[in-house]
Design a protein around this motif. Structure first.
Motif, PDB file in Angstrom:
ATOM      1  N   PRO A  67      72.080  16.910   3.904  1.00 52.41           N
ATOM      2  CA  PRO A  67      71.955  17.775   3.328  1.00 52.41           C
ATOM      3  C   PRO A  67      70.349  18.880   3.070  1.00 52.41           C
ATOM      4  O   PRO A  67      68.887  17.723   3.278  1.00 52.41           O
ATOM      5  CB  PRO A  67      71.908  18.265   1.638  1.00 52.41           C
ATOM      6  N   GLY A  68      70.262  20.113   4.314  1.00 54.12           N
ATOM      7  CA  GLY A  68      69.480  20.400   4.147  1.00 54.12           C
ATOM      8  C   GLY A  68      67.735  20.403   5.192  1.00 54.12           C
ATOM      9  O   GLY A  68      67.080  20.154   5.350  1.00 54.12           O
ATOM     10  N   GLU A  69      68.389  18.768   5.560  1.00 51.38           N
ATOM     11  CA  GLU A  69      67.526  18.521   6.972  1.00 51.38           C
ATOM     12  C   GLU A  69      67.882  18.052   8.151  1.00 51.38           C
ATOM     13  O   GLU A  69      68.733  18.662   8.206  1.00 51.38           O
ATOM     14  CB  GLU A  69      67.195  16.925   6.126  1.00 51.38           C
ATOM     15  N   SER A  70      66.983  17.793   9.294  1.00 51.97           N
ATOM     16  CA  SER A  70      67.904  18.054  10.569  1.00 51.97           C
ATOM     17  C   SER A  70      68.098  16.727  10.689  1.00 51.97           C
ATOM     18  O   SER A  70      67.936  15.249   9.994  1.00 51.97           O
ATOM     19  CB  SER A  70      66.370  18.086  11.213  1.00 51.97           C
ATOM     20  N   PRO A  71      68.993  16.634  11.262  1.00 52.70           N
ATOM     21  CA  PRO A  71      70.108  14.991  11.432  1.00 52.70           C
ATOM     22  C   PRO A  71      69.342  14.370  12.255  1.00 52.70           C
ATOM     23  O   PRO A  71      67.283  14.782  12.752  1.00 52.70           O
ATOM     24  CB  PRO A  71      71.093  15.100  12.369  1.00 52.70           C
ATOM     25  N   SER A 103      70.141  11.012   0.725  1.00 51.36           N
ATOM     26  CA  SER A 103      71.952  10.994   0.753  1.00 51.36           C
ATOM     27  C   SER A 103      72.771  12.189   1.610  1.00 51.36           C
ATOM     28  O   SER A 103      71.861  12.416   2.116  1.00 51.36           O
ATOM     29  CB  SER A 103      72.628  10.802  -0.184  1.00 51.36           C
ATOM     30  N   GLY A 104      73.813  11.811   2.113  1.00 51.77           N
ATOM     31  CA  GLY A 104      74.449  12.460   2.680  1.00 51.77           C
ATOM     32  C   GLY A 104      75.375  11.343   4.031  1.00 51.77           C
ATOM     33  O   GLY A 104      76.407  11.129   3.104  1.00 51.77           O
ATOM     34  N   VAL A 105      75.691  12.146   4.771  1.00 52.17           N
ATOM     35  CA  VAL A 105      77.204  11.485   6.013  1.00 52.17           C
ATOM     36  C   VAL A 105      76.364  10.604   7.134  1.00 52.17           C
ATOM     37  O   VAL A 105      75.543  12.005   7.540  1.00 52.17           O
ATOM     38  CB  VAL A 105      78.061  12.406   6.041  1.00 52.17           C
ATOM     39  N   VAL A 106      77.290   9.635   7.436  1.00 53.99           N
ATOM     40  CA  VAL A 106      76.610   8.615   9.107  1.00 53.99           C
ATOM     41  C   VAL A 106      77.320  10.016  10.050  1.00 53.99           C
ATOM     42  O   VAL A 106      79.159   8.949   9.451  1.00 53.99           O
ATOM     43  CB  VAL A 106      75.954   8.378   8.618  1.00 53.99           C
ATOM     44  N   VAL A 107      77.256   9.118  11.326  1.00 55.24           N
ATOM     45  CA  VAL A 107      78.215   9.184  11.729  1.00 55.24           C
ATOM     46  C   VAL A 107      77.815   7.848  13.238  1.00 55.24           C
ATOM     47  O   VAL A 107      77.077   8.433  12.734  1.00 55.24           O
ATOM     48  CB  VAL A 107      78.583  10.664  12.660  1.00 55.24           C
ATOM     49  N   THR A 119      71.425  20.456  -2.020  1.00 53.09           N
ATOM     50  CA  THR A 119      71.661  21.501  -1.267  1.00 53.09           C
ATOM     51  C   THR A 119      73.459  21.001  -0.615  1.00 53.09           C
ATOM     52  O   THR A 119      73.156  19.876   0.269  1.00 53.09           O
ATOM     53  CB  THR A 119      70.888  21.378  -0.052  1.00 53.09           C
ATOM     54  N   LYS A 120      74.466  21.785   0.352  1.00 57.61           N
ATOM     55  CA  LYS A 120      75.580  21.364   0.798  1.00 57.61           C
ATOM     56  C   LYS A 120      75.125  21.549   2.177  1.00 57.61           C
ATOM     57  O   LYS A 120      74.048  21.823   2.751  1.00 57.61           O
ATOM     58  CB  LYS A 120      76.284  22.350   0.155  1.00 57.61           C
ATOM     59  N   LEU A 121      75.677  20.705   3.194  1.00 64.02           N
ATOM     60  CA  LEU A 121      75.415  20.977   4.844  1.00 64.02           C
ATOM     61  C   LEU A 121      76.091  21.954   4.986  1.00 64.02           C
ATOM     62  O   LEU A 121      76.905  22.374   3.957  1.00 64.02           O
ATOM     63  CB  LEU A 121      77.116  19.386   5.478  1.00 64.02           C
ATOM     64  N   ILE A 122      75.985  22.383   5.753  1.00 60.67           N
ATOM     65  CA  ILE A 122      76.181  23.766   6.611  1.00 60.67           C
ATOM     66  C   ILE A 122      76.946  23.559   7.483  1.00 60.67           C
ATOM     67  O   ILE A 122      78.810  24.225   6.609  1.00 60.67           O
ATOM     68  CB  ILE A 122      74.794  24.691   7.429  1.00 60.67           C
ATOM     69  N   GLU A 123      77.840  22.963   7.765  1.00 63.30           N
ATOM     70  CA  GLU A 123      79.309  22.514   9.013  1.00 63.30           C
ATOM     71  C   GLU A 123      79.595  20.950   8.193  1.00 63.30           C
ATOM     72  O   GLU A 123      78.376  19.948   8.525  1.00 63.30           O
ATOM     73  CB  GLU A 123      78.879  22.622   9.961  1.00 63.30           C
ATOM     74  N   PRO A 124      80.523  21.289   8.016  1.00 61.29           N
ATOM     75  CA  PRO A 124      81.498  20.067   7.026  1.00 61.29           C
ATOM     76  C   PRO A 124      81.076  18.866   8.690  1.00 61.29           C
ATOM     77  O   PRO A 124      81.818  19.093   9.524  1.00 61.29           O
ATOM     78  CB  PRO A 124      82.466  19.822   6.642  1.00 61.29           C
TER      79      PRO A 124
END
Length: 180
Positions: free
Chosen positions: A145-149, A130-134, A82-87
């Motif tokens: 992707p597909g999960e709550s942060p 996996s994903g993106v971390v801030v 699943t791709k992130l809804i918002e980049p």
């Protein structure tokens, strides 16, 4: 105990009042006095107001669900990522960029790989995400992707014997992969 909707409860109360009135009236028997026409017995009726249920909230707790359950089928999981809804623009401090091994001994060790662009991979055996971390100065928000942060506390500490240690939510991670 059965749980009734407000409309069903009002209907049940109305039916109970009607039956009680019918039974009370019929158990009293007929009045033998004639009515104006003289051919039928007369009953005495009084118009007494009855309390009808309202939709106004009460202070009494109820066991009723607030919404009717739906019977929509749940979506089947897909095999495609699943791709992130918002980049999300990732950010990772230079001291965190790299590969780290550690975590709980009871659950097994995890390997975290952080890139300078904020992308990450976390895995243990065949499981992972996996994903993106801030990052900010004390926390990392993981966007999968597909999960709550979800948010984890973090810090890098320089140990005189072991070198740099990454702490995520209190668990320590050493530089390097857990598979090496």
């Amino acid at each position: 105990m059965l749980s009734l909707s407000p409309a069903a409860r009002r209907g049940a109360v109305t039916a109970a009042i009607f039956l009680a009135t019918l039974l009370t009236t019929s158990s009293c028997g007929q009045d033998t006095a004639s009515n104006d026409s003289g051919d039928r017995p007369a009953y005495e009726y009084t118009d007494e107001p009855t309390e009808e249920p309202t939709d106004e909230p009460t202070d009494e707790p109820t066991d009723e669900p607030t919404e009717e359950p739906t019977s929509e089928p749940a979506e089947e999981p897909t095999e495609e990522p699943t791709k992130l809804i918002e980049p999300v623009e990732g950010s990772v401090p230079d001291s965190v960029v790299g590969v780290w091994c550690g975590g709980s001994n009871a659950e097994g060790h995890w390997t975290y790989e952080f890139s300078s662009t904020g992308e990450f991979i976390a895995h243990r055996g065949g499981a992972g995400f996996s994903g993106v971390v801030v990052s900010d100065s004390r926390s990392m928000t993981f966007h999968v992707p597909g999960e709550s942060p979800f948010v984890s506390s973090w810090e890098v500490v320089q140990d005189p014997v072991l070198g740099p240690l990454l702490f995520l939510d209190g668990y320590s991670y050493l530089p390097g992969s857990c598979n090496s």
